[in-house]
Write a protein that holds these residues in place. Structure first.
Motif, mmCIF file in Angstrom:
data_model
loop_
_atom_site.group_PDB
_atom_site.id
_atom_site.type_symbol
_atom_site.label_atom_id
_atom_site.label_comp_id
_atom_site.label_asym_id
_atom_site.label_seq_id
_atom_site.Cartn_x
_atom_site.Cartn_y
_atom_site.Cartn_z
ATOM 1 N N VAL A 37 10.661 15.318 5.446
ATOM 2 C CA VAL A 37 11.118 13.932 5.451
ATOM 3 C C VAL A 37 10.029 13.066 4.821
ATOM 4 C CG1 VAL A 37 11.770 11.972 6.904
ATOM 5 C CG2 VAL A 37 12.593 14.262 7.460
ATOM 6 N N GLY A 38 10.428 12.216 3.895
ATOM 7 C CA GLY A 38 9.488 11.344 3.191
ATOM 8 C C GLY A 38 8.962 11.948 1.907
ATOM 9 N N VAL A 77 8.003 6.083 1.873
ATOM 10 C CA VAL A 77 8.347 6.091 3.287
ATOM 11 C C VAL A 77 9.832 5.795 3.526
ATOM 12 C CG1 VAL A 77 7.719 5.297 5.602
ATOM 13 C CG2 VAL A 77 5.980 5.389 3.822
ATOM 14 N N THR A 78 10.276 4.554 3.325
ATOM 15 C CA THR A 78 11.676 4.190 3.608
ATOM 16 C C THR A 78 12.311 3.402 2.471
ATOM 17 O OG1 THR A 78 10.989 2.138 4.673
ATOM 18 C CG2 THR A 78 11.275 4.069 6.103
ATOM 19 N N GLU A 79 11.676 3.366 1.311
ATOM 20 C CA GLU A 79 12.184 2.563 0.206
ATOM 21 C C GLU A 79 11.727 3.136 -1.121
ATOM 22 O OE1 GLU A 79 10.463 -1.305 0.888
ATOM 23 O OE2 GLU A 79 8.511 -0.693 0.157
ATOM 24 N N ASN A 132 0.847 -1.181 0.000
ATOM 25 C CA ASN A 132 0.000 0.000 0.000
ATOM 26 C C ASN A 132 0.884 1.232 0.000
ATOM 27 O OD1 ASN A 132 -2.400 -1.421 0.056
ATOM 28 N ND2 ASN A 132 -2.351 -1.598 2.291
ATOM 29 N N VAL A 133 0.857 1.967 -1.078
ATOM 30 C CA VAL A 133 1.715 3.127 -1.243
ATOM 31 C C VAL A 133 1.200 4.272 -0.389
ATOM 32 C CG1 VAL A 133 2.601 4.780 -2.919
ATOM 33 C CG2 VAL A 133 2.287 2.413 -3.575
ATOM 34 N N LEU A 134 2.123 4.994 0.223
ATOM 35 C CA LEU A 134 1.771 6.157 1.017
ATOM 36 C C LEU A 134 1.135 7.199 0.122
ATOM 37 C CD1 LEU A 134 2.026 7.852 3.647
ATOM 38 C CD2 LEU A 134 4.223 8.613 2.764
#
Length: 173
Positions: free
Chosen positions: A92-93, A130-132, A33-35
């Motif tokens: 951030v993000g 998010v982190t990738e 699920n993509v942000l």
């Protein structure tokens, strides 16, 4: 051609087609699920980049000391952080895509950059999630260093070096 179209073209039908398709799926290939940011979250200024340098080439960790951005050889992309098109990079993000490159702020003042073209299939569908890095076409997932996190991402992702002085970002090879 998509996998199920190929299997149909070579004669798989019905239950046999479903059996083959389900046997080709691994847990790590499940859709992520993509942000999605709401317009309120998409406003600039949530986090302002620190006035330091960073190198997203392999580690993504901030470098010690400043860097004269004009001395960088082989710049691929220059981004002015004060421009409206770079507003998402102020938190951030946040990320932007420009000239086939995804640029993101992975942590406070640390920027990373990767090609937008997925190695699974050559489509420009890679985003920062998010982190990738994540390909919205088939769910390929990649670390910030470009290593695949699932079988769709096993081909890896091209990662670029990043330098910033807090006002400008330079992506280079």
């Amino acid at each position: 051609m998509k996998r199920h179209e190929f299997l149909k073209s070579i004669g798989f039908r019905g239950a046999a087609l479903m059996a083959v398709l389900s046997s080709c799926t691994r847990k790590e290939d499940s859709i992520l699920n993509v942000l999605t940011l709401s317009p309120a979250q998409n406003t600039p200024g949530a986090t302002t980049p620190a006035d330091s340098s960073s190198n997203g080439g392999t580690s993504g960790n901030p470098s010690s000391g400043g860097i004269d951005l004009s001395t960088i050889k082989n710049p691929i992309l220059n981004i002015d952080l004060s421009s409206g098109s770079a507003a998402n990079l102020k938190k951030v993000g946040g990320y932007i895509t420009q000239n086939g490159i995804v640029v993101a702020q992975s942590s406070a003042g640390v920027y990373v950059a990767a090609t937008q073209t997925c190695s699974h299939e050559p489509k420009k569908k890679v985003i920062f999630n998010v982190t990738e890095f994540y390909c919205t076409e088939h769910g390929a997932r990649f670390t910030l260093e470009g290593k695949g996190k699932n079988s769709f991402g096993s081909g890896g992702l091209t990662i670029y070096k990043v330098a910033t002085d807090g006002k400008k970002i330079v992506i280079y090879s």
